[in-house]
Design an enzyme around this catalytic site. Structure first.
Site, PDB file in Angstrom:
ATOM      1  N   HIS A  46      52.001 117.175  -1.927  1.00 47.92           N
ATOM      2  CA  HIS A  46      53.302 117.058  -1.168  1.00 47.92           C
ATOM      3  C   HIS A  46      53.887 115.893  -1.698  1.00 47.92           C
ATOM      4  O   HIS A  46      53.393 115.020  -2.820  1.00 47.92           O
ATOM      5  CB  HIS A  46      53.308 116.869   0.160  1.00 47.92           C
ATOM      6  CG  HIS A  46      52.330 115.705   0.687  1.00 47.92           C
ATOM      7  ND1 HIS A  46      51.040 115.930   0.786  1.00 47.92           N
ATOM      8  CD2 HIS A  46      52.446 114.290   0.980  1.00 47.92           C
ATOM      9  CE1 HIS A  46      50.358 114.464   1.087  1.00 47.92           C
ATOM     10  NE2 HIS A  46      51.343 113.922   1.257  1.00 47.92           N
ATOM     11  N   THR A  49      57.430 116.337  -5.998  1.00 50.42           N
ATOM     12  CA  THR A  49      57.664 116.393  -7.632  1.00 50.42           C
ATOM     13  C   THR A  49      56.182 116.026  -8.139  1.00 50.42           C
ATOM     14  O   THR A  49      55.497 115.342  -7.496  1.00 50.42           O
ATOM     15  CB  THR A  49      58.461 115.319  -8.220  1.00 50.42           C
ATOM     16  OG1 THR A  49      58.078 113.939  -7.728  1.00 50.42           O
ATOM     17  CG2 THR A  49      59.921 115.549  -7.988  1.00 50.42           C
ATOM     18  N   HIS A 267      48.650 105.175 -10.353  1.00 50.94           N
ATOM     19  CA  HIS A 267      47.859 106.232 -10.610  1.00 50.94           C
ATOM     20  C   HIS A 267      46.571 105.508 -10.571  1.00 50.94           C
ATOM     21  O   HIS A 267      45.856 104.623 -11.176  1.00 50.94           O
ATOM     22  CB  HIS A 267      47.904 106.717 -12.125  1.00 50.94           C
ATOM     23  CG  HIS A 267      47.227 107.756 -12.356  1.00 50.94           C
ATOM     24  ND1 HIS A 267      46.809 108.873 -11.625  1.00 50.94           N
ATOM     25  CD2 HIS A 267      46.240 107.969 -13.421  1.00 50.94           C
ATOM     26  CE1 HIS A 267      45.900 109.602 -12.222  1.00 50.94           C
ATOM     27  NE2 HIS A 267      45.655 109.172 -13.414  1.00 50.94           N
ATOM     28  N   CYS A 311      49.323 110.245   0.128  1.00 53.23           N
ATOM     29  CA  CYS A 311      48.557 111.484  -0.353  1.00 53.23           C
ATOM     30  C   CYS A 311      47.431 111.014  -0.586  1.00 53.23           C
ATOM     31  O   CYS A 311      46.919 110.007  -0.682  1.00 53.23           O
ATOM     32  CB  CYS A 311      49.591 111.890  -1.601  1.00 53.23           C
ATOM     33  SG  CYS A 311      49.564 113.683  -2.063  1.00 53.23           S
ATOM     34  N   LYS A 344      49.520 120.621 -12.043  1.00 56.90           N
ATOM     35  CA  LYS A 344      50.108 121.629 -13.351  1.00 56.90           C
ATOM     36  C   LYS A 344      49.316 122.755 -13.647  1.00 56.90           C
ATOM     37  O   LYS A 344      50.059 123.449 -14.145  1.00 56.90           O
ATOM     38  CB  LYS A 344      50.414 120.574 -14.618  1.00 56.90           C
ATOM     39  CG  LYS A 344      49.120 119.799 -14.932  1.00 56.90           C
ATOM     40  CD  LYS A 344      49.405 118.813 -16.151  1.00 56.90           C
ATOM     41  CE  LYS A 344      49.744 117.451 -15.775  1.00 56.90           C
ATOM     42  NZ  LYS A 344      48.846 116.820 -14.810  1.00 56.90           N
TER      43      LYS A 344
HETATM   44  C1  FAD Z   1      50.323 111.120  -5.028  1.00 60.85           C
HETATM   45  C2  FAD Z   1      49.854 112.153  -5.874  1.00 60.85           C
HETATM   46  C3  FAD Z   1      50.470 112.522  -7.161  1.00 60.85           C
HETATM   47  C4  FAD Z   1      49.959 113.269  -8.028  1.00 60.85           C
HETATM   48  N1  FAD Z   1      50.606 113.648  -9.111  1.00 60.85           N
HETATM   49  C5  FAD Z   1      50.180 114.779  -9.968  1.00 60.85           C
HETATM   50  C6  FAD Z   1      51.113 115.132 -11.101  1.00 60.85           C
HETATM   51  O1  FAD Z   1      52.291 114.358 -11.462  1.00 60.85           O
HETATM   52  N2  FAD Z   1      50.718 115.955 -12.049  1.00 60.85           N
HETATM   53  C7  FAD Z   1      49.569 116.661 -11.618  1.00 60.85           C
HETATM   54  O2  FAD Z   1      49.156 117.852 -12.222  1.00 60.85           O
HETATM   55  N3  FAD Z   1      48.791 116.412 -10.456  1.00 60.85           N
HETATM   56  C8  FAD Z   1      49.306 115.353  -9.747  1.00 60.85           C
HETATM   57  N4  FAD Z   1      48.420 115.041  -8.632  1.00 60.85           N
HETATM   58  C9  FAD Z   1      47.142 115.827  -8.405  1.00 60.85           C
HETATM   59  C10 FAD Z   1      47.651 117.226  -7.601  1.00 60.85           C
HETATM   60  O3  FAD Z   1      48.620 117.096  -6.721  1.00 60.85           O
HETATM   61  C11 FAD Z   1      46.260 117.813  -7.090  1.00 60.85           C
HETATM   62  O4  FAD Z   1      45.195 117.819  -8.082  1.00 60.85           O
HETATM   63  C12 FAD Z   1      46.382 119.059  -6.614  1.00 60.85           C
HETATM   64  O5  FAD Z   1      47.541 119.110  -5.535  1.00 60.85           O
HETATM   65  C13 FAD Z   1      45.289 119.256  -5.507  1.00 60.85           C
HETATM   66  O6  FAD Z   1      45.282 120.631  -5.064  1.00 60.85           O
HETATM   67  P1  FAD Z   1      44.071 121.281  -3.929  1.00 60.85           P
HETATM   68  O7  FAD Z   1      44.439 122.624  -3.932  1.00 60.85           O
HETATM   69  O8  FAD Z   1      42.683 120.640  -4.587  1.00 60.85           O
HETATM   70  O9  FAD Z   1      44.360 120.471  -2.691  1.00 60.85           O
HETATM   71  P2  FAD Z   1      45.293 120.621  -1.607  1.00 60.85           P
HETATM   72  O10 FAD Z   1      46.747 121.265  -2.095  1.00 60.85           O
HETATM   73  O11 FAD Z   1      45.509 119.424  -0.828  1.00 60.85           O
HETATM   74  O12 FAD Z   1      44.726 121.885  -0.806  1.00 60.85           O
HETATM   75  C14 FAD Z   1      43.599 121.873  -0.022  1.00 60.85           C
HETATM   76  C15 FAD Z   1      43.967 122.788   1.148  1.00 60.85           C
HETATM   77  O13 FAD Z   1      42.819 122.981   2.061  1.00 60.85           O
HETATM   78  C16 FAD Z   1      42.993 122.871   3.279  1.00 60.85           C
HETATM   79  N5  FAD Z   1      41.782 122.741   4.162  1.00 60.85           N
HETATM   80  C17 FAD Z   1      40.758 121.643   4.116  1.00 60.85           C
HETATM   81  N6  FAD Z   1      39.792 121.924   4.774  1.00 60.85           N
HETATM   82  C18 FAD Z   1      39.788 123.110   5.108  1.00 60.85           C
HETATM   83  C19 FAD Z   1      39.135 123.953   6.043  1.00 60.85           C
HETATM   84  N7  FAD Z   1      38.002 123.431   6.595  1.00 60.85           N
HETATM   85  N8  FAD Z   1      39.387 125.279   6.630  1.00 60.85           N
HETATM   86  C20 FAD Z   1      40.755 125.485   6.130  1.00 60.85           C
HETATM   87  N9  FAD Z   1      41.378 124.846   5.085  1.00 60.85           N
HETATM   88  C21 FAD Z   1      41.088 123.732   4.689  1.00 60.85           C
HETATM   89  C22 FAD Z   1      44.001 121.943   3.599  1.00 60.85           C
HETATM   90  O14 FAD Z   1      44.821 121.888   4.697  1.00 60.85           O
HETATM   91  C23 FAD Z   1      44.836 122.158   2.378  1.00 60.85           C
HETATM   92  O15 FAD Z   1      46.142 122.954   2.429  1.00 60.85           O
HETATM   93  C24 FAD Z   1      48.853 114.201  -7.768  1.00 60.85           C
HETATM   94  C25 FAD Z   1      48.135 113.912  -6.498  1.00 60.85           C
HETATM   95  C26 FAD Z   1      48.854 113.254  -5.471  1.00 60.85           C
HETATM   96  C27 FAD Z   1      48.182 112.935  -4.293  1.00 60.85           C
END
Ligand code: FAD
Length: 374
Positions: A46, A49, A267, A311, A344
């Site tokens: 979240h 961007t 970062h 985040c 990304k």
């Molecule tokens: C501040 C910040 C800036 C970033 N900037 C960049 C950027 O500029 N470019 C880039 O490429 N990446 C960036 N990233 C990294 C990128 O955003 C993450 O790598 C990516 O969003 C991770 O996705 P995910 O699906 O692993 O996690 P999430 O999107 O958090 O999804 C995990 C999901 O699992 C669910 N969940 C957890 N436990 C359970 C359970 N027991 N049962 C059911 N559901 C569950 C959660 O509710 C959540 O919805 C950034 C990250 C952050 C925090």
């Protein structure tokens, strides 16, 4: 609805929503579960961007993946009619021998990517919002830009549902167990049987893999929005995305003003936390620490603070992703593609995971991300 599925996905954030979409498109019976109602503001995806860039300073092995990710983002835009990406170009700024500059140049050279190397004076002249000091240089890549993470996740979930996936919000998975080579997933509301299981639970992934003791650390990260004193220089046409290595191994990054102010963040260098007890308040000392970088390198963005959002990064020790089968349960695929740079890639990682689940292999070289169990 049936309680037997081909694949159950736990976590429908960036990665889980993408794999749900890819699997549903292939016709599988897909169950997706999330503890909250994605897109939400409690995990890692979240804050409006995310940066996408191609001259990948972290390692050239990411370039083929990000190229495919671009294609899939464009495809998803076409399917949903939603604007997911805005091209701004990108600057990696630091000393000539810094990781961001040397790494971006290496990737650009190895993969023949369009790029330019600019002096600090050239950056200041072409992009007046950005004020690198003499001695810094920048790698300019024209294809870089911005993804809108909440809209991207919504788009993947919409397409997954349209193609028949059964997606359930506010239903945490509490545990899972091997069920004769398949899996049984126990949630707050019931139990489901699936042939395969995908764990894409982001910062909570370790709570579903207690036996493995993965070397993952969850890091608190703050995103800040400042009101620019000279807004015209921060318009997306004049201000690309920018990543700075201001000291060896220390980074911050920023975006143009898309209407809510200039977003900047450090970062790494955040506290290692438990995702269930993270402090979502931001203290004045944190704002001051961020403002010091703004004052030095983006002086015209040093206006009033507009907003802050907390985040989480889920980090591996070397910053490369973790995508692999469970060592004891070959029907369970684990994906932790974060370490602060995974968003990304979520389209292509969804495709990679769907290929692994349905065909047992991917056409991409995944060796950086596999065989990483302690
Ligand atoms: C501040 C910040 C800036 C970033 N900037 C960049 C950027 O500029 N470019 C880039 O490429 N990446 C960036 N990233 C990294 C990128 O955003 C993450 O790598 C990516 O969003 C991770 O996705 P995910 O699906 O692993 O996690 P999430 O999107 O958090 O999804 C995990 C999901 O699992 C669910 N969940 C957890 N436990 C359970 C359970 N027991 N049962 C059911 N559901 C569950 C959660 O509710 C959540 O919805 C950034 C990250 C952050 C925090």
């Amino acid at each position: 609805m049936p309680s037997r599925f081909d694949v159950a996905i736990v976590g429908l954030g960036a990665m889980g929503s993408a794999v749900a979409c890819q699997l549903a498109r292939r016709g599988g019976r897909v169950l997706g579960l999330d503890r909250f109602a994605p897109p939400h503001a409690l995990g890692s995806s979240h804050g409006q961007t995310r940066i996408i860039r191609e001259a990948y300073f972290e390692h050239p092995a990411y370039v083929p993946l990000v190229r495919r990710a671009y294609e899939l983002w464009a495809e998803l835009e076409g399917q949903t009619g939603r604007a997911l990406f805005r091209q701004t170009g990108g600057l990696m700024i630091g000393r000539p021998d810094s990781a961001v500059v040397a790494g971006a140049k290496r990737s650009a050279k190895e993969h023949s990517l369009q790029h330019e190397v600019l002096s600090a004076a050239e950056v200041r002249c072409r992009f007046p919002a950005l004020q690198p000091c003499d001695g810094m240089i920048a790698v300019w890549e024209p294809r870089a830009g911005i993804l809108f993470p909440e809209i991207c996740i919504e788009a993947h979930l919409t397409m997954a549902r349209k193609q028949g996936a059964d997606l359930r919000s506010d239903e945490p998975a509490l545990s899972w167990e091997d069920d004769g080579g398949a899996v049984r997933v126990i949630t707050s509301k019931g139990a489901y049987h699936a042939g395969q299981l995908v764990l894409t639970a982001g910062s909570w992934i370790q709570s579903l893999l207690r036996d493995l003791k993965l070397p993952l650390a969850v890091e608190r990260q703050v995103q800040f929005w400042f009101e620019p004193k000279h807004p015209v220089h921060f318009q997306p046409e004049r201000c690309p995305i920018h990543i700075w290595e201001h000291e060896p191994g220390r980074f911050f990054y920023g975006f143009p003003d898309l209407g809510d102010g200039v977003k900047v963040a450090r970062h790494h260098e955040g506290a290692i936390i438990n995702p269930d007890s993270i402090n979502r308040e931001v203290g004045p000392e944190e704002v001051e620490a961020m403002r010091a970088f703004v004052r030095q390198f983006l002086p015209e963005a040093d206006g009033p603070l507009r907003a802050t959002v907390v985040c989480m990064y889920t980090n591996t020790p070397d910053g490369h992703f973790f995508i692999d089968w469970h060592p004891a349960h070959p029907q369970v695929l684990i994906a932790s593609p974060c370490s602060g740079h995974g968003f990304k890639f979520s389209t292509v990682i969804g495709e990679v995971m769907a290929d692994l689940l349905t065909a047992g292999q991917s056409r991409f070289d995944l060796s950086l991300f596999r065989n990483r169990f302690p």
